[in-house]
Design a protein around this motif. Structure first.
Motif, PDB file in Angstrom:
ATOM      1  N   GLY A  38       0.785  -6.127  46.585  1.00 55.52           N
ATOM      2  CA  GLY A  38      -0.191  -6.345  45.529  1.00 55.52           C
ATOM      3  C   GLY A  38       0.198  -5.627  44.255  1.00 55.52           C
ATOM      4  N   PRO A  39      -0.308  -6.081  43.108  1.00 56.48           N
ATOM      5  CA  PRO A  39      -0.006  -5.428  41.832  1.00 56.48           C
ATOM      6  C   PRO A  39      -0.678  -4.065  41.741  1.00 56.48           C
ATOM      7  CG  PRO A  39      -1.682  -7.103  41.529  1.00 56.48           C
ATOM      8  CD  PRO A  39      -1.218  -7.230  42.951  1.00 56.48           C
ATOM      9  N   ASN A  40      -0.352  -3.309  40.703  1.00 59.36           N
ATOM     10  CA  ASN A  40      -1.013  -2.028  40.474  1.00 59.36           C
ATOM     11  C   ASN A  40      -2.520  -2.237  40.379  1.00 59.36           C
ATOM     12  OD1 ASN A  40       1.356  -0.520  40.426  1.00 59.36           O
ATOM     13  ND2 ASN A  40       1.667  -0.849  38.238  1.00 59.36           N
ATOM     14  N   GLY A  41      -3.267  -1.349  41.021  1.00 58.04           N
ATOM     15  CA  GLY A  41      -4.717  -1.458  40.992  1.00 58.04           C
ATOM     16  C   GLY A  41      -5.307  -2.384  42.031  1.00 58.04           C
ATOM     17  N   ALA A  42      -4.455  -2.868  42.951  1.00 56.73           N
ATOM     18  CA  ALA A  42      -4.943  -3.821  43.952  1.00 56.73           C
ATOM     19  C   ALA A  42      -5.763  -3.151  45.043  1.00 56.73           C
ATOM     20  CB  ALA A  42      -3.766  -4.572  44.577  1.00 56.73           C
ATOM     21  N   GLY A  43      -5.617  -1.819  45.199  1.00 54.37           N
ATOM     22  CA  GLY A  43      -6.371  -1.093  46.218  1.00 54.37           C
ATOM     23  C   GLY A  43      -5.541  -0.653  47.401  1.00 54.37           C
ATOM     24  N   HIS A 190      11.416   2.082  63.714  1.00 54.44           N
ATOM     25  CA  HIS A 190      10.724   0.892  64.204  1.00 54.44           C
ATOM     26  C   HIS A 190      11.305   0.397  65.521  1.00 54.44           C
ATOM     27  CE1 HIS A 190      10.233  -3.636  64.176  1.00 54.44           C
ATOM     28  NE2 HIS A 190       8.999  -3.199  64.294  1.00 54.44           N
ATOM     29  N   LYS A 191      12.616   0.499  65.681  1.00 53.38           N
ATOM     30  CA  LYS A 191      13.268   0.029  66.905  1.00 53.38           C
ATOM     31  C   LYS A 191      12.780   0.778  68.146  1.00 53.38           C
ATOM     32  CE  LYS A 191      17.558  -1.578  64.742  1.00 53.38           C
ATOM     33  NZ  LYS A 191      19.006  -1.288  64.541  1.00 53.38           N
ATOM     34  N   LYS A 192      12.231   1.949  67.952  1.00 58.00           N
ATOM     35  CA  LYS A 192      11.711   2.721  69.084  1.00 58.00           C
ATOM     36  C   LYS A 192      10.339   2.222  69.538  1.00 58.00           C
ATOM     37  CE  LYS A 192      14.139   6.925  67.671  1.00 58.00           C
ATOM     38  NZ  LYS A 192      14.000   8.333  67.221  1.00 58.00           N
ATOM     39  N   GLY A 193       9.836   1.186  68.859  1.00 57.53           N
ATOM     40  CA  GLY A 193       8.551   0.619  69.246  1.00 57.53           C
ATOM     41  C   GLY A 193       7.379   1.115  68.430  1.00 57.53           C
ATOM     42  N   ASN A 194       7.666   1.861  67.368  1.00 57.98           N
ATOM     43  CA  ASN A 194       6.594   2.417  66.545  1.00 57.98           C
ATOM     44  C   ASN A 194       6.070   1.396  65.533  1.00 57.98           C
ATOM     45  OD1 ASN A 194       6.653   5.241  67.555  1.00 57.98           O
ATOM     46  ND2 ASN A 194       8.733   5.170  66.752  1.00 57.98           N
ATOM     47  N   THR A 195       4.878   1.648  65.057  1.00 56.98           N
ATOM     48  CA  THR A 195       4.189   0.749  64.133  1.00 56.98           C
ATOM     49  C   THR A 195       4.291   1.305  62.718  1.00 56.98           C
ATOM     50  OG1 THR A 195       2.625   0.232  65.913  1.00 56.98           O
ATOM     51  CG2 THR A 195       2.003  -0.420  63.677  1.00 56.98           C
ATOM     52  N   ILE A 196       4.550   0.428  61.753  1.00 60.35           N
ATOM     53  CA  ILE A 196       4.702   0.855  60.363  1.00 60.35           C
ATOM     54  C   ILE A 196       3.876  -0.053  59.449  1.00 60.35           C
ATOM     55  CG2 ILE A 196       6.311   1.194  58.447  1.00 60.35           C
ATOM     56  CD1 ILE A 196       8.539   1.598  60.515  1.00 60.35           C
ATOM     57  N   LEU A 197       3.141   0.569  58.539  1.00 64.09           N
ATOM     58  CA  LEU A 197       2.523  -0.138  57.417  1.00 64.09           C
ATOM     59  C   LEU A 197       3.214   0.357  56.157  1.00 64.09           C
ATOM     60  CD1 LEU A 197       0.261  -0.205  59.686  1.00 64.09           C
ATOM     61  CD2 LEU A 197      -1.368  -0.469  57.811  1.00 64.09           C
ATOM     62  N   ILE A 198       3.618  -0.560  55.301  1.00 66.11           N
ATOM     63  CA  ILE A 198       4.408  -0.162  54.143  1.00 66.11           C
ATOM     64  C   ILE A 198       3.906  -0.833  52.869  1.00 66.11           C
ATOM     65  CG2 ILE A 198       6.137  -1.937  54.725  1.00 66.11           C
ATOM     66  CD1 ILE A 198       8.260  -0.144  53.443  1.00 66.11           C
ATOM     67  N   ILE A 199       3.738  -0.007  51.841  1.00 61.69           N
ATOM     68  CA  ILE A 199       3.480  -0.466  50.475  1.00 61.69           C
ATOM     69  C   ILE A 199       4.769  -0.264  49.687  1.00 61.69           C
ATOM     70  CG2 ILE A 199       2.206  -0.019  48.332  1.00 61.69           C
ATOM     71  CD1 ILE A 199      -0.028   1.202  50.074  1.00 61.69           C
ATOM     72  N   GLU A 200       5.185  -1.257  48.919  1.00 64.42           N
ATOM     73  CA  GLU A 200       6.419  -1.085  48.145  1.00 64.42           C
ATOM     74  C   GLU A 200       6.456  -2.089  47.005  1.00 64.42           C
ATOM     75  OE1 GLU A 200       9.273   0.257  46.428  1.00 64.42           O
ATOM     76  OE2 GLU A 200       8.992   1.305  48.330  1.00 64.42           O
ATOM     77  N   HIS A 201       6.886  -1.623  45.819  1.00 61.77           N
ATOM     78  CA  HIS A 201       7.012  -2.501  44.661  1.00 61.77           C
ATOM     79  C   HIS A 201       8.426  -3.052  44.495  1.00 61.77           C
ATOM     80  CE1 HIS A 201       3.021  -2.405  42.952  1.00 61.77           C
ATOM     81  NE2 HIS A 201       2.974  -1.099  43.082  1.00 61.77           N
ATOM     82  N   LYS A 202       9.390  -2.473  45.196  1.00 63.64           N
ATOM     83  CA  LYS A 202      10.745  -3.022  45.170  1.00 63.64           C
ATOM     84  C   LYS A 202      10.785  -4.164  46.190  1.00 63.64           C
ATOM     85  CE  LYS A 202      13.212   0.985  43.421  1.00 63.64           C
ATOM     86  NZ  LYS A 202      14.399   1.836  43.525  1.00 63.64           N
ATOM     87  N   ILE A 214       0.335  -8.727  54.141  1.00 65.34           N
ATOM     88  CA  ILE A 214      -1.023  -8.926  53.653  1.00 65.34           C
ATOM     89  C   ILE A 214      -0.995  -8.658  52.151  1.00 65.34           C
ATOM     90  CG2 ILE A 214      -3.359  -7.969  53.628  1.00 65.34           C
ATOM     91  CD1 ILE A 214      -3.040  -7.465  56.623  1.00 65.34           C
ATOM     92  N   ALA A 215      -1.469  -9.601  51.367  1.00 64.76           N
ATOM     93  CA  ALA A 215      -1.481  -9.454  49.911  1.00 64.76           C
ATOM     94  C   ALA A 215      -2.886  -9.114  49.434  1.00 64.76           C
ATOM     95  CB  ALA A 215      -0.994 -10.739  49.245  1.00 64.76           C
ATOM     96  N   MET A 216      -2.966  -8.124  48.543  1.00 66.20           N
ATOM     97  CA  MET A 216      -4.250  -7.698  47.985  1.00 66.20           C
ATOM     98  C   MET A 216      -4.260  -7.858  46.474  1.00 66.20           C
ATOM     99  SD  MET A 216      -5.045  -4.173  50.126  1.00 66.20           S
ATOM    100  CE  MET A 216      -6.652  -3.988  49.306  1.00 66.20           C
ATOM    101  N   ALA A 239      -1.349 -13.366  41.008  1.00 66.85           N
ATOM    102  CA  ALA A 239      -1.740 -11.951  40.953  1.00 66.85           C
ATOM    103  C   ALA A 239      -0.649 -11.108  40.311  1.00 66.85           C
ATOM    104  CB  ALA A 239      -2.053 -11.436  42.352  1.00 66.85           C
ATOM    105  N   TYR A 240       0.611 -11.475  40.567  1.00 66.60           N
ATOM    106  CA  TYR A 240       1.719 -10.704  40.023  1.00 66.60           C
ATOM    107  C   TYR A 240       2.096 -11.131  38.614  1.00 66.60           C
ATOM    108  CZ  TYR A 240       3.201  -7.691  43.832  1.00 66.60           C
ATOM    109  OH  TYR A 240       3.265  -6.682  44.745  1.00 66.60           O
ATOM    110  N   LEU A 241       2.070 -12.440  38.353  1.00 69.33           N
ATOM    111  CA  LEU A 241       2.630 -12.945  37.101  1.00 69.33           C
ATOM    112  C   LEU A 241       1.580 -13.426  36.110  1.00 69.33           C
ATOM    113  CD1 LEU A 241       5.674 -14.934  38.519  1.00 69.33           C
ATOM    114  CD2 LEU A 241       5.594 -12.576  37.704  1.00 69.33           C
ATOM    115  N   GLY A 242       0.325 -13.507  36.550  1.00 71.15           N
ATOM    116  CA  GLY A 242      -0.724 -13.915  35.637  1.00 71.15           C
ATOM    117  C   GLY A 242      -1.186 -15.342  35.863  1.00 71.15           C
ATOM    118  N   LYS A 243      -2.313 -15.675  35.299  1.00 69.61           N
ATOM    119  CA  LYS A 243      -2.922 -16.983  35.470  1.00 69.61           C
ATOM    120  C   LYS A 243      -1.984 -18.072  34.956  1.00 69.61           C
ATOM    121  CE  LYS A 243      -7.361 -19.279  34.916  1.00 69.61           C
ATOM    122  NZ  LYS A 243      -8.728 -19.176  34.344  1.00 69.61           N
ATOM    123  N   GLY A 244      -1.853 -19.117  35.746  1.00 70.90           N
ATOM    124  CA  GLY A 244      -0.985 -20.221  35.367  1.00 70.90           C
ATOM    125  C   GLY A 244       0.383 -20.141  35.993  1.00 70.90           C
TER     126      GLY A 244
END
Length: 251
Positions: A38-43, A190-202, A214-216, A239-244
C-alpha cells in the motif's frame, strides 16, 4: 495444508478523527510469506503496531493460535513468538553486536531454552553465522554500515526464536548489493517453516519474496491475491499511481 496461525477480525484504530486501520480482517497461514502492500498512509505500519502490541485497537480482535491476544502487552506478545522489526533500525548503539543479540536471549521465552551462559554463547555464535555478522560480534553497532545494522536488527529479532516475524520495510535505505544478503536470510528463515508478514516499498524485492499479497489504502483492505493478481488489480494501480491510472493496467 497448513493451519491458520493468525487472524484479525475487523481491526480498527482511530486517532481522533483519523481512522488509520479500518475493519481489517485477515487470515495468515502458518509458514507463508504474506505481503502487506500500500502507499504511504495506507495503515500498514499501524497494523503492525497493533499486531506487535505497541498499542491496542480501538475495535476488533486479534487471534493467535486460537487465543485472543488483542489486549496483551508487546512483551507478552513477543514471549508468545510474534516479533517485529522497524522501518528505522533501533539498535543499542553503545553495546556490541554480541550484546545486542544477547538481550533477547535473556527474555523469559529464551531463558527457558538457554539455561546457562555457554548455551547462550553457542546460540548467539550460530545465529551470527547464519545471518552473516560473525565478524562484527565484538564491534559496537554505532559505527557499522546501514546494511550491516539491518542484518544485526534482523539477527536480534531472530534471537527470540519467533514463530511469526513482522518485517517493516526491511530493505529501506539499502543499495542493491546490500539487499541480497538480507533477502537470503529472510528466505532461509522461511524455509524452516516460519511465518513472515512483510511491508516493503521496494516492489521488485517485495514481489520476489512474498507468496500472497494483501493491498491496503486509507486503512482498508482493497484487494488480496497472488502477486500477479495484485499487480494487475485496477484498484491497487490507482492507489499507487492516482485516479485514472487503472486504464493502463495490462497496456
Amino acid at each position: 495444508m497448513n493451519d491458520v496461525i493468525l487472524t484479525t477480525v475487523d481491526l480498527t484504530k482511530r486517532f481522533g478523527g483519523l481512522t488509520a486501520v479500518d475493519k481489517v480482517s485477515i487470515e495468515v497461514i502458518e509458514g507463508e510469506i504474506l505481503g502487506i502492500l500500500g502507499p504511504n498512509g495506507a495503515g500498514k505500519t499501524t497494523l503492525f503496531n497493533i499486531l506487535s502490541g505497541y498499542f491496542g485497537p480501538t475495535e476488533g480482535a486479534f487471534i493467535y493460535k486460537g487465543r485472543d491476544i488483542t489486549r496483551l502487552s508487546s512483551e507478552k506478545i513477543a514471549s508468545l513468538g510474534i516479533v517485529r522489526t522497524y522501518q528505522i533500525v533501533r539498535l543499542f548503539d553503545k553495546l556490541t553486536v554480541y550484546e545486542n543479540l544477547l538481550i533477547p536471549c535473556l527474555s523469559p521465552r529464551m531463558s527457558a531454552k538457554l539455561k546457562d551462559k555457554k548455551s547462550r554463547e553457542n546460540y548467539i555464535e550460530n545465529l551470527a553465522e547464519e545471518v552473516g555478522i560473525s565478524e562484527f560480534l565484538d564491534l559496537h553497532t554505532q559505527g557499522l554500515s546501514h546494511g550491516v545494522r539491518k542484518l544485526v536488527e534482523f539477527g536480534r529479532a531472530l534471537a527470540n526464536d519467533p514463530d511469526v516475524l513482522l518485517l517493516d520495510e526491511p530493505f529501506s535505505g539499502l543499495n542493491p548489493v546490500e539487499v541480497e544478503p538480507l533477502a537470503n536470510v529472510i528466505r532461509n528463515f522461511h524455509k524452516k517453516g516460519n511465518t513472515i508478514l512483510i511491508i516493503e516499498h521496494k516492489l521488485r524485492e517485495f514481489m520476489k519474496l512474498v507468496e500472497r499479497v494483501i493491498a491496503m489504502d486509507r486503512g482498508k483492505i482493497i484487494a488480496s491475491g497472488s502477486v500477479k493478481e495484485i499487480s494487475e488489480n485496477p484498484l491497487v494501480v490507482e492507489a499507487y499511481l492516482g485516479k485514472g491510472a487503472s486504464r493502463f493496467v495490462g497496456a
